[in-house]
Design an enzyme around this catalytic site. Structure first.
Site, PDB file in Angstrom:
ATOM      1  N   THR A 151      43.487 -27.816   3.460  1.00 57.03           N
ATOM      2  CA  THR A 151      43.981 -26.578   4.048  1.00 57.03           C
ATOM      3  C   THR A 151      43.209 -26.243   5.321  1.00 57.03           C
ATOM      4  O   THR A 151      42.010 -26.523   5.415  1.00 57.03           O
ATOM      5  CB  THR A 151      43.873 -25.409   3.046  1.00 57.03           C
ATOM      6  N   SER A 179      37.953 -17.973  -0.098  1.00 55.64           N
ATOM      7  CA  SER A 179      38.422 -17.608  -1.446  1.00 55.64           C
ATOM      8  C   SER A 179      37.958 -18.764  -2.333  1.00 55.64           C
ATOM      9  O   SER A 179      37.659 -19.854  -1.834  1.00 55.64           O
ATOM     10  CB  SER A 179      39.952 -17.491  -1.506  1.00 55.64           C
ATOM     11  N   LYS A 197      39.042 -26.649  -2.003  1.00 53.23           N
ATOM     12  CA  LYS A 197      39.483 -27.688  -1.063  1.00 53.23           C
ATOM     13  C   LYS A 197      38.297 -28.269  -0.289  1.00 53.23           C
ATOM     14  O   LYS A 197      38.297 -29.443   0.065  1.00 53.23           O
ATOM     15  CB  LYS A 197      40.491 -27.104  -0.069  1.00 53.23           C
TER      16      LYS A 197
END
Ligand code: NAD
Ligand code: USQ
Length: 404
Positions: free
Chosen positions: A155, A190, A196
């Site tokens: 991401t 987060s 990730k």
């Protein structure tokens, strides 16, 4: 595996982990259509989250079994199906030994930042599911399919919002007179986005230590719903999330405009992110597969086509809505997240373009058709699910039942 650039060998076998989800379903069909042998691996846990949180896709979605049957009857093409959890190594090993993939596209993670911030157990679940699942995929490749190329969905949120340009994975730094090319600093915000970052570190390490070939696709926020393949039949229709937990910015704004709910801009609305059309998600993944990383290479592509602030998106949806006769208002919602609301943002995204990506940029006509699509399904919208219900600051260890 065909190493030359652009030359997809059509008998390539691609395992799509998370192939029942939003990006995964569209990608599985696209690859099948293009002549790849495709297998979907999915635990269907995403459908369970929806049940547990009382949410539903804007669009009615068929079961994975019906989806695959429908695809076969329309095109004659088979998609293999392995239902199970990639955190279960025995299950994953059997799927690898039986399907023998040349590439694995790994979409199969808990992907919502708000979900990961509901409570302790959801934070722990997200990191366990994502980090352990990816580790298992790395071990399966090493054990059973050494040459297999891992295409992993990362991401753009791994980078956060630094006050300098964002590079594609690496940055060259001169420090005290010495120069090195190092992983770009990560500042995720987060527990989901952090999962990730942990994945990227594990993949980078195994590329070095075991010679795994991997591409980390640092994807921006995806919008849209139709792809050439999913629009062939209503049973192939993709999911479309609009709720405060799984819905993403532009898709949410289109649903809000369709039902006459004010657009929910969080805080000052200067939050800027990279965005892309789901038709480009499937194109980017195909490009990554057709041009595999070399053995031992950890390649990072920033996968988005344009950047927008939340305020810019709200303005675009307002203008497009007005053309369709909708009265679109915007409301400033106290930001449930901890994030910069006014910041510098300039992220590079040239590597996929260099490999041949032809972007579908956000145009008036796309917004028009996306709005018309949401209007078509507006009677299915549960407006109680629209406002955000998860706070970054208030989360605690206590188990929480999220109710709209
Ligand atoms: P999604 O929730 O629609 O789909 C994810 C799928 O993975 C679901 O079908 C789920 O059942 C499956 N899954 C989850 N954990 C699993 C496990 N342990 N074993 C097997 N299957 C499992 O999500 P999406 O929007 O399609 O996102 C797919 C990937 O792309 C994610 O990794 C996400 O982080 C990334 N991504 C998504 C977006 C976006 O805007 N949607 C943007 C950037 C990156
Ligand atoms: N936002 C609003 N109003 C809304 C929804 C979101 O102002 O109604 C703001 C958020 O505060 C945030 C931005 O819009 O600043 C993007 O939020 P989002 O919910 O659209 O996306 P995000 O939480 O970042 O997550 C989504 C996917 C995730 C993926 C990520 C890519 O759910 O899987 O990793 O996009 S990226 O944003 O590049 O990290």
């Amino acid at each position: 595996i065909n190493e030359s650039s652009g030359g997809a060998s059509k008998s390539q076998r691609v395992m799509v982990i998370g192939g029942d989800g939003y990006c995964g379903w569209a990608t599985a069909l696209h690859l099948s259509k293009k002549g790849y042998e495709v297998a979907i691996v999915d635990s269907l846990v995403r459908r369970l989250f929806d049940h547990q949180l009382g949410l539903d896709s804007l669009t009615p979605i068929s079961s994975i079994h019906d989806r695959i049957r429908c695809w076969k009857s329309l095109t004659g093409k088979s998609i293999e199906l392995y239902i199970g959890d990639v955190c279960d190594f025995e299950f994953l090993s059997e799927a690898f030994k039986s399907f023998e993939p040349d590439s694995v596209v790994h979409f199969g993670e808990q992907r919502s930042a708000p979900y990961s911030m509901i409570d302790r157990s959801r934070a722990v679940f997200t990191q366990q599911n994502n980090v352990m699942g990816t580790l298992n995929v790395l071990f399966a490749i090493k054990e059973f399919r050494e040459e297999c190329h891992l295409v992993k969905l990362g991401t753009m949120g791994e980078y956060g919002t630094p006050n300098i340009d964002i590079e594609e994975g690496y940055i060259t730094i001169t420090h005290n007179g010495r120069t090195d090319t190092l992983p770009y600093p990560k500042q995720a915000s987060s527990f989901y986005h952090l999962s990730k970052v942990h994945d990227s570190n594990n993949i980078a390490f195994t590329c070095k230590a075991w010679g795994i070939r991997a591409t980390d696709l640092n994807q921006g926020v995806v919008y849209g719903v139709r792809t050439d393949e999913t629009e062939m039949h209503e049973e192939l229709c993709n999911r479309f999330d609009y709720d405060g937990v799984f819905g993403t910015a532009l898709n949410r704004f289109c649903v809000q405009a369709a039902v006459g709910h004010p657009l929910t801009v969080y805080g000052k609305g200067g939050q800027t992110r990279g965005y892309l059309d789901i038709r480009d998600t499937v194109q980017c993944v195909e490009i990554a597969i057709a041009n595999p990383a070399k053995a031992g290479e950890f390649r990072v592509f920033n996968q988005f086509t344009e950047q927008f602030s939340v305020n810019e998106l709200a303005a675009l949806v307002t203008k497009a809505g007005e053309k369709l006769g909708l009265d679109v208002q915007t409301t400033s919602v106290p930001n449930p997240r901890v994030e910069a609301e006014e910041h510098y943002y300039n992220a590079k995204h040239t590597k996929l373009i260099e490999l041949g990506l032809k972007p579908h940029l956000l145009s008036d006509s796309l917004l028009d058709s996306l709005l018309n699509f949401t209007i078509k399904y507006k009677d299915r919208v549960d407006t109680k699910q629209i406002m955000p219900s998860v706070s970054w600051r208030k989360m605690g260890a206590k188990p929480r039942t999220v109710t709209a």
